[in-house]
Write a protein that holds these residues in place. Structure first.
Motif, PDB file in Angstrom:
ATOM      1  N   ASN A   1      51.036  53.394  95.456  1.00 58.90           N
ATOM      2  CA  ASN A   1      51.835  53.647  94.254  1.00 58.90           C
ATOM      3  C   ASN A   1      52.440  52.391  93.623  1.00 58.90           C
ATOM      4  OD1 ASN A   1      51.410  56.465  94.186  1.00 58.90           O
ATOM      5  ND2 ASN A   1      53.006  56.765  95.752  1.00 58.90           N
ATOM      6  N   LYS A   2      52.032  51.247  94.084  1.00 54.67           N
ATOM      7  CA  LYS A   2      52.479  50.002  93.449  1.00 54.67           C
ATOM      8  C   LYS A   2      51.711  49.819  92.151  1.00 54.67           C
ATOM      9  CE  LYS A   2      53.218  45.078  94.413  1.00 54.67           C
ATOM     10  NZ  LYS A   2      54.693  45.118  94.371  1.00 54.67           N
ATOM     11  N   ARG A   3      52.459  49.603  91.033  1.00 50.74           N
ATOM     12  CA  ARG A   3      51.837  49.477  89.710  1.00 50.74           C
ATOM     13  C   ARG A   3      51.918  48.021  89.249  1.00 50.74           C
ATOM     14  NH1 ARG A   3      53.133  51.079  83.947  1.00 50.74           N
ATOM     15  NH2 ARG A   3      51.251  52.080  83.129  1.00 50.74           N
ATOM     16  N   LEU A   4      50.768  47.490  88.861  1.00 53.08           N
ATOM     17  CA  LEU A   4      50.679  46.090  88.472  1.00 53.08           C
ATOM     18  C   LEU A   4      50.168  45.975  87.043  1.00 53.08           C
ATOM     19  CD1 LEU A   4      48.921  44.796  91.711  1.00 53.08           C
ATOM     20  CD2 LEU A   4      51.378  44.704  91.191  1.00 53.08           C
ATOM     21  N   ARG A   5      50.755  45.060  86.283  1.00 56.13           N
ATOM     22  CA  ARG A   5      50.342  44.826  84.896  1.00 56.13           C
ATOM     23  C   ARG A   5      49.403  43.628  84.846  1.00 56.13           C
ATOM     24  NH1 ARG A   5      52.009  41.737  80.457  1.00 56.13           N
ATOM     25  NH2 ARG A   5      51.803  42.760  78.428  1.00 56.13           N
ATOM     26  N   GLY A   6      48.235  43.820  84.241  1.00 58.55           N
ATOM     27  CA  GLY A   6      47.263  42.741  84.121  1.00 58.55           C
ATOM     28  C   GLY A   6      46.816  42.539  82.690  1.00 58.55           C
ATOM     29  N   ALA A   7      45.934  41.571  82.484  1.00 59.26           N
ATOM     30  CA  ALA A   7      45.341  41.306  81.175  1.00 59.26           C
ATOM     31  C   ALA A   7      43.943  41.908  81.150  1.00 59.26           C
ATOM     32  CB  ALA A   7      45.275  39.807  80.923  1.00 59.26           C
ATOM     33  N   SER A   8      43.607  42.593  80.060  1.00 53.42           N
ATOM     34  CA  SER A   8      42.325  43.296  80.020  1.00 53.42           C
ATOM     35  C   SER A   8      41.859  43.494  78.589  1.00 53.42           C
ATOM     36  CB  SER A   8      42.446  44.659  80.712  1.00 53.42           C
ATOM     37  OG  SER A   8      41.239  45.382  80.616  1.00 53.42           O
ATOM     38  N   LEU A   9      40.537  43.470  78.414  1.00 50.02           N
ATOM     39  CA  LEU A   9      39.899  43.849  77.155  1.00 50.02           C
ATOM     40  C   LEU A   9      38.950  45.030  77.377  1.00 50.02           C
ATOM     41  CD1 LEU A   9      39.044  40.290  75.753  1.00 50.02           C
ATOM     42  CD2 LEU A   9      40.742  41.874  74.843  1.00 50.02           C
ATOM     43  N   SER A  10      39.090  45.697  78.520  1.00 52.77           N
ATOM     44  CA  SER A  10      38.154  46.749  78.917  1.00 52.77           C
ATOM     45  C   SER A  10      38.662  48.125  78.503  1.00 52.77           C
ATOM     46  CB  SER A  10      37.943  46.725  80.433  1.00 52.77           C
ATOM     47  OG  SER A  10      37.472  45.465  80.852  1.00 52.77           O
ATOM     48  N   VAL A  11      37.741  48.941  78.003  1.00 54.54           N
ATOM     49  CA  VAL A  11      38.070  50.319  77.624  1.00 54.54           C
ATOM     50  C   VAL A  11      37.069  51.269  78.265  1.00 54.54           C
ATOM     51  CG1 VAL A  11      39.193  49.710  75.455  1.00 54.54           C
ATOM     52  CG2 VAL A  11      36.721  50.063  75.510  1.00 54.54           C
TER      53      VAL A  11
ATOM     54  N   ALA B   1      49.077  40.392  96.156  1.00 51.88           N
ATOM     55  CA  ALA B   1      49.622  41.671  96.616  1.00 51.88           C
ATOM     56  C   ALA B   1      48.504  42.697  96.812  1.00 51.88           C
ATOM     57  CB  ALA B   1      50.647  42.191  95.614  1.00 51.88           C
ATOM     58  N   VAL B   2      47.475  42.638  95.949  1.00 53.81           N
ATOM     59  CA  VAL B   2      46.326  43.539  96.109  1.00 53.81           C
ATOM     60  C   VAL B   2      45.581  43.218  97.404  1.00 53.81           C
ATOM     61  CG1 VAL B   2      44.127  44.292  95.116  1.00 53.81           C
ATOM     62  CG2 VAL B   2      46.085  43.872  93.623  1.00 53.81           C
ATOM     63  N   LEU B   3      45.372  41.932  97.679  1.00 54.23           N
ATOM     64  CA  LEU B   3      44.685  41.547  98.914  1.00 54.23           C
ATOM     65  C   LEU B   3      45.474  41.987 100.148  1.00 54.23           C
ATOM     66  CD1 LEU B   3      43.395  37.942  98.063  1.00 54.23           C
ATOM     67  CD2 LEU B   3      42.109  40.079  98.033  1.00 54.23           C
ATOM     68  N   ASP B   4      46.802  41.826 100.088  1.00 58.77           N
ATOM     69  CA  ASP B   4      47.645  42.256 101.210  1.00 58.77           C
ATOM     70  C   ASP B   4      47.546  43.762 101.414  1.00 58.77           C
ATOM     71  OD1 ASP B   4      48.485  39.683 101.644  1.00 58.77           O
ATOM     72  OD2 ASP B   4      50.335  39.887 100.481  1.00 58.77           O
ATOM     73  N   TYR B   5      47.495  44.495 100.307  1.00 51.85           N
ATOM     74  CA  TYR B   5      47.370  45.960 100.405  1.00 51.85           C
ATOM     75  C   TYR B   5      46.045  46.349 101.054  1.00 51.85           C
ATOM     76  CZ  TYR B   5      46.070  50.628  98.759  1.00 51.85           C
ATOM     77  OH  TYR B   5      45.617  51.922  98.686  1.00 51.85           O
ATOM     78  N   ILE B   6      44.946  45.664 100.668  1.00 51.08           N
ATOM     79  CA  ILE B   6      43.638  45.974 101.245  1.00 51.08           C
ATOM     80  C   ILE B   6      43.653  45.759 102.756  1.00 51.08           C
ATOM     81  CG2 ILE B   6      41.211  45.245 101.318  1.00 51.08           C
ATOM     82  CD1 ILE B   6      41.420  44.639  98.331  1.00 51.08           C
TER      83      ILE B   6
ATOM     84  N   LYS C   1      42.559  51.901  97.754  1.00 53.54           N
ATOM     85  CA  LYS C   1      41.992  52.409  96.501  1.00 53.54           C
ATOM     86  C   LYS C   1      42.920  52.041  95.352  1.00 53.54           C
ATOM     87  CE  LYS C   1      43.954  56.984  97.417  1.00 53.54           C
ATOM     88  NZ  LYS C   1      43.649  58.422  97.637  1.00 53.54           N
ATOM     89  N   ALA C   2      42.380  52.185  94.124  1.00 55.83           N
ATOM     90  CA  ALA C   2      43.171  51.833  92.949  1.00 55.83           C
ATOM     91  C   ALA C   2      42.692  52.618  91.741  1.00 55.83           C
ATOM     92  CB  ALA C   2      43.090  50.341  92.667  1.00 55.83           C
ATOM     93  N   PHE C   3      43.609  52.799  90.794  1.00 60.86           N
ATOM     94  CA  PHE C   3      43.328  53.449  89.508  1.00 60.86           C
ATOM     95  C   PHE C   3      43.579  52.403  88.421  1.00 60.86           C
ATOM     96  CE2 PHE C   3      44.673  55.643  85.679  1.00 60.86           C
ATOM     97  CZ  PHE C   3      43.751  56.677  85.561  1.00 60.86           C
ATOM     98  N   MET C   4      42.606  52.196  87.504  1.00 60.49           N
ATOM     99  CA  MET C   4      42.726  51.197  86.447  1.00 60.49           C
ATOM    100  C   MET C   4      42.730  51.864  85.083  1.00 60.49           C
ATOM    101  SD  MET C   4      40.048  48.394  88.085  1.00 60.49           S
ATOM    102  CE  MET C   4      40.219  47.222  86.739  1.00 60.49           C
ATOM    103  N   THR C   5      43.623  51.418  84.207  1.00 58.07           N
ATOM    104  CA  THR C   5      43.735  52.007  82.865  1.00 58.07           C
ATOM    105  C   THR C   5      42.925  51.210  81.847  1.00 58.07           C
ATOM    106  OG1 THR C   5      45.633  50.682  82.144  1.00 58.07           O
ATOM    107  CG2 THR C   5      46.101  52.670  83.421  1.00 58.07           C
ATOM    108  N   ASP C   6      42.708  51.826  80.692  1.00 56.53           N
ATOM    109  CA  ASP C   6      42.123  51.113  79.560  1.00 56.53           C
ATOM    110  C   ASP C   6      43.065  50.015  79.082  1.00 56.53           C
ATOM    111  OD1 ASP C   6      39.929  52.709  79.558  1.00 56.53           O
ATOM    112  OD2 ASP C   6      40.446  53.837  77.761  1.00 56.53           O
ATOM    113  N   ALA C   7      42.495  49.008  78.417  1.00 54.43           N
ATOM    114  CA  ALA C   7      43.310  47.974  77.788  1.00 54.43           C
ATOM    115  C   ALA C   7      44.096  48.566  76.623  1.00 54.43           C
ATOM    116  CB  ALA C   7      42.420  46.845  77.284  1.00 54.43           C
TER     117      ALA C   7
END
Length: 862
Positions: free
Chosen positions: A461-471, A559-564, A571-577
């Motif tokens: 349930n850790k939520r991380l903000r990233g940069a993305s151009l993916s939809v 933090a993602v590597l530590d979680y793995i 597992k992870a859920f990724m949103t649209d940009a």
């Protein structure tokens, strides 16, 4: 001329057949060659002092004695008896170099020369700014005669010269041996001789951020309205079909335009009333390619003005593209209106860069040869452009006049054309700046208050903000796997970054792959990954991939590597940009933007200004995919890019607006207006920060962040004339007879008897070696309403300042007044242990205008 021609072939049979011998032993061969070489050498030299000598053999496999063998039919064998090289004699008795090459290739030999491509710079032409065809022919013939006088043959000089600069820039590019290049460099008529180097490219929301519009509405007091959107200014590939270059509602082409539309049969590039000129330059590239492979066949893609790369279309549309509604950065998802800085300006394309089909070159930089760049400048000046935007740069330049872009910009300035150039993408390291000459407006990159963001929710349930151009992201969670865990069994620890050929399909397929650097994700997509998570330090920006990619800051990536590592069911859920605004702080200096101090002349602060250069949305070519890889078959009409290549055309667009309103202003006046009105504070009125939150200095942002609404009415400007620039060069150590080569009438422009570099009338002030007290003189010109300006100096640690006079009163337009500012080390000042600069600013204000100059001072080492 001694011309080294090395011919290599793995099989001795074709060559030995022509030698007229069966399989001689190595001692026999050496004896035959020695006798033949000596006989021919003495005979030819005795009969003809002008003989070009024997071609040397240069191969690592040969012994020292064998390396000295030379003659018609001389060969070199390695220790196994295989022929590794053959020498061909070239003299006036034995045909031309081209004949020798052709003969070698008939034998199945690969030919390599040791001559290199040089640029010989001779200054300016004496025929003035409007040469006739006879003048141009005369200039080219002179180049042939001049080089011929060095190498002994005018005809051969014509063969060796690949580019002749005939209009404004006087010089040529030619294949030369080092000894002849040195002779030319020592010649009194030559300004400089330097290797023909390959350069590199220094790769909408911006205008709202800069205040030209508000929420997509243009206020009546906007600089766009005042400057008629840059109407009829000419800013000098390109994708001609882009809506950004439509000529709908454009009037007739300005009568001053003298350019051309260089078309070709394969791609069919056409001009219109918006895109009024297209030229392309490939002589340097073809020459370099031919050296690598004499059998090189020029493909159609190297004979077109069409932009096959996307870089030229993107930059030129950012400078002067039309208003185009409903465009977007997310795989053609439409959300806004794209526009250039001078949207009603005319544009002309001068294409000097060519991309390779090879994926590595496509992703990491293309070929832009220096000799082609100089020729493009020469034509652009002649054609009648008003502003030149150039997102190219050379590393490790030690002298202004051994840089093709700087030379071209100098001649542009002399002819009233401002060159806006990229500072480079070598930051955040110091002294990485490109385009350091004072006659160029050098632009760094900043962030703005808009980012393209994507969110990742981990299984914990850790939520991380990233940069993305993916939809169009999958609407469910997927298993995570790190690059280290996804390696094939025989891969090494070094392969944990997901390099090609290292990923195990069984481990990767159906998962989200976590890799630090492989942000394009081709290998991941090929092995069946559904998405990627990458990490990066520095400026927060997004990029396209072959599959959905979200980039995290390093701390979050770890933090993602530590979680793995903490669970067997990661597992992870990724949103649209999505587009997010009101990002703080903004602007900030982009991490990649090159920094000062100026390596060549630290008394000139560079960059001059910064402008938005992160995630800039502009037009793109229809000939290439958004990742830049040849294997990417997607096509977007608009795309987002980062780099000082992107910030530079934004400033060029602003310069175009100023040129429209003030057509009589010099390049220096336009440059000063942009510099002195730039802001050193962010949107919250705090000092501009670095990408890491620390306070930035003038070596990161120059005079500050551009403010186009203020630049149109700066109040006062620091102007510079041709004599100022020539005096600057004299002070830099160039002899008067060299400096006079830059002007048509040398008698009118002698080197000044006294010229202090500190008094060069630049809009910023830098003193790299302050000892005791130094007084600097500057001159301001009124370009606004009459008024009285008062001086204010921001306190500088350890330095006292005094401005004399403290106020300047102007009664009419173009009136000029001089002031002096004295910097004095405090009496108790100690040697600067860290050898660092201290910074301040000088502001002249009449209550309405703020004419600001950054100051950089460093105590002289004791």
């Amino acid at each position: 001329m001694q011309y080294i021609l090395q011919a290599i072939h793995p099989d001795p049979e074709p060559w030995l057949g022509t030698f007229g011998s069966e399989h001689p032993s190595l001692p026999q061969l050496k004896k035959i060659v020695e006798i033949a070489a000596k006989f021919l050498l003495y005979l030819l030299w005795f009969l003809s002092p002008s003989s070009r000598g024997f071609v040397k053999i240069n191969t690592d496999a040969a012994t020292n004695s064998e390396k000295n063998l030379a003659g018609l039919g001389a060969v070199i064998r390695d220790e196994t008896g295989q022929v590794t090289a053959a020498a061909i004699k070239v003299s006036k008795f034995h045909g031309s170099i081209a004949y020798a090459e052709a003969e070698a290739m008939e034998w199945g030999l690969q030919v390599a020369r040791d001559a290199q491509s040089y640029i010989v710079y001779l200054g300016a032409h004496s025929h003035g700014p409007n040469p006739t065809l006879a003048d141009l022919d005369r200039a080219e013939n002179y180049h042939h005669e001049f080089l011929g006088s060095i190498i002994g043959s005018r005809d051969e000089a014509r063969e060796l010269i690949s580019s002749s600069y005939r209009r404004h820039i006087n010089g040529f590019a030619a294949d030369l041996e080092e000894e002849h290049a040195q002779q030319l460099a020592n010649h009194p008529e030559v300004v400089s001789v330097f290797l023909n180097k390959p350069t590199k490219k220094l790769t909408t929301g911006a205008w709202n951020f800069l205040g030209l519009e508000k929420d997509n509405v243009i206020p009546s007091n906007s600089t766009w309205e005042k400057a008629r959107f840059g109407e009829d200014v000419i800013i000098g590939g390109i994708c001609p079909e882009s809506e950004s270059f439509s000529d709908e509602e454009m009037g007739p082409i300005p009568s001053k335009w003298r350019g051309t539309c260089q078309n070709d049969d394969h791609y069919g590039v056409e001009c219109n009333r918006k895109l009024i000129g297209i030229r392309h330059y490939n002589k340097g590239l073809i020459s370099a390619a031919t050296k690598r492979n004499p059998a090189f066949d020029i493909p159609p893609k190297l004979k077109t003005g069409r932009d096959l790369d996307g870089h030229g279309t993107h930059t030129l549309s950012a400078a002067a593209g039309n208003f185009v509604q409903y465009v977007g950065a997310f795989c053609n998802h439409r959300y806004g209106t794209a526009k250039g800085g001078s949207p009603r300006a005319r544009v002309a394309s001068y294409k000097v860069c060519w991309y390779s089909e090879d994926d590595h070159n496509a992703a990491h930089g293309n070929d832009c040869m220096e000799q082609d760049t100089i020729e493009a400048f020469d034509d652009a000046i002649h054609d009648g452009v008003d502003i030149i935007t150039v997102s190219l740069g050379y590393d490790n330049i030690a002298d202004f006049l051994s840089d093709g872009v700087v030379i071209g910009a100098f001649h542009a300035t002399m002819n009233g054309v401002l060159t806006v150039a990229a500072s480079g993408n070598g930051g955040p390291e110091p002294q990485t700046i490109n385009n350091m000459a004072p006659w160029m407006l050098t632009v760094g990159a900043s962030t703005m208050d808009r980012e393209f963001a994507g969110y990742i929710t981990l299984g914990n349930n850790k939520r991380l903000r990233g940069a993305s151009l993916s939809v169009d992201m999958p609407r469910k969670s997927y298993p995570l796997i790190s690059g280290e865990d996804a390696r094939m069994a025989n891969a090494t620890d070094k392969d944990a970054s997901c390099k090609p050929g290292t990923l195990d399909r069984k481990k990767v397929q159906g998962r989200i792959l976590v890799c630090l650097h492989e942000e394009k994700g081709y290998e991941a997509a090929k092995k069946g990954a559904v998405a990627m998570i990458t990490g990066a330090s520095g400026t927060f920006s997004a990029s396209y991939g072959f599959l959905p990619v979200t980039k995290l800051k390093i701390k979050d990536f770890e933090a993602v590597l530590d979680y793995i590592k903490s669970t067997k069911d990661a597992k992870a859920f990724m949103t649209d940009a999505q587009t997010e605004f009101a990002i703080e702080p903004s602007p900030a200096v982009a991490s990649f933007s090159s920094r000062g101090p100026n390596r060549i002349d630290p008394s000139i602060i560079k960059p001059d200004v910064i402008a938005p250069g992160v995630n800039i949305v502009a037009a793109y070519t229809s000939e290439r995919g958004p990742t830049g890889y040849a294997r990417d078959n997607r096509r977007f009409a608009f795309t987002a890019m980062d780099g000082t290549s992107m910030s530079t055309p934004i400033v060029a667009g602003i310069a175009g607006l100023i040129k429209t309103v003030h057509p009589d202003w010099s390049p220096a006046a336009i440059k000063s207006a942009i510099m002195t009105t730039a802001r050193a504070t962010d949107a919250n009125n705090k000092p501009i920060s670095e990408f890491n939150g620390k306070e930035a200095t003038a070596f990161a942002y120059g005079s500050g962040h551009v403010d186009p609404n203020s630049a149109l009415d700066p109040g006062l400007v620091y102007d510079l004339t041709l004599d100022d620039y020539l005096g600057y060069l004299c002070n830099r150590g160039y002899k008067e007879d060299v400096v006079k080569k830059f002007v048509v009438d040398p008698a009118k422009h002698p080197c000044p008897k006294s010229f202090e570099l500190a008094n060069f009338n630049y809009p910023s002030i830098a003193i790299p070696e302050l000892a005791g007290s130094v007084t600097v003189t500057r001159k301001l010109k009124n370009v606004g309403t009459p008024g009285t300006y008062k001086a204010q100096v921001k306190e500088i640690p350890g330095i006292s300042t005094d401005v004399e006079p403290g106020s300047l009163t102007f009664t009419h337009v173009n009136e000029e007044k001089t002031f002096k500012i004295t910097f004095t080390l405090a009496q108790n000042a100690k040697p600067n242990a860290t050898n660092d600069y201290v910074f301040g600013e000088l502001i002249w204000s009449d209550g309405t205008h703020r004419v600001r100059s950054p100051i950089a001072l460093k105590q002289k080492s004791k």
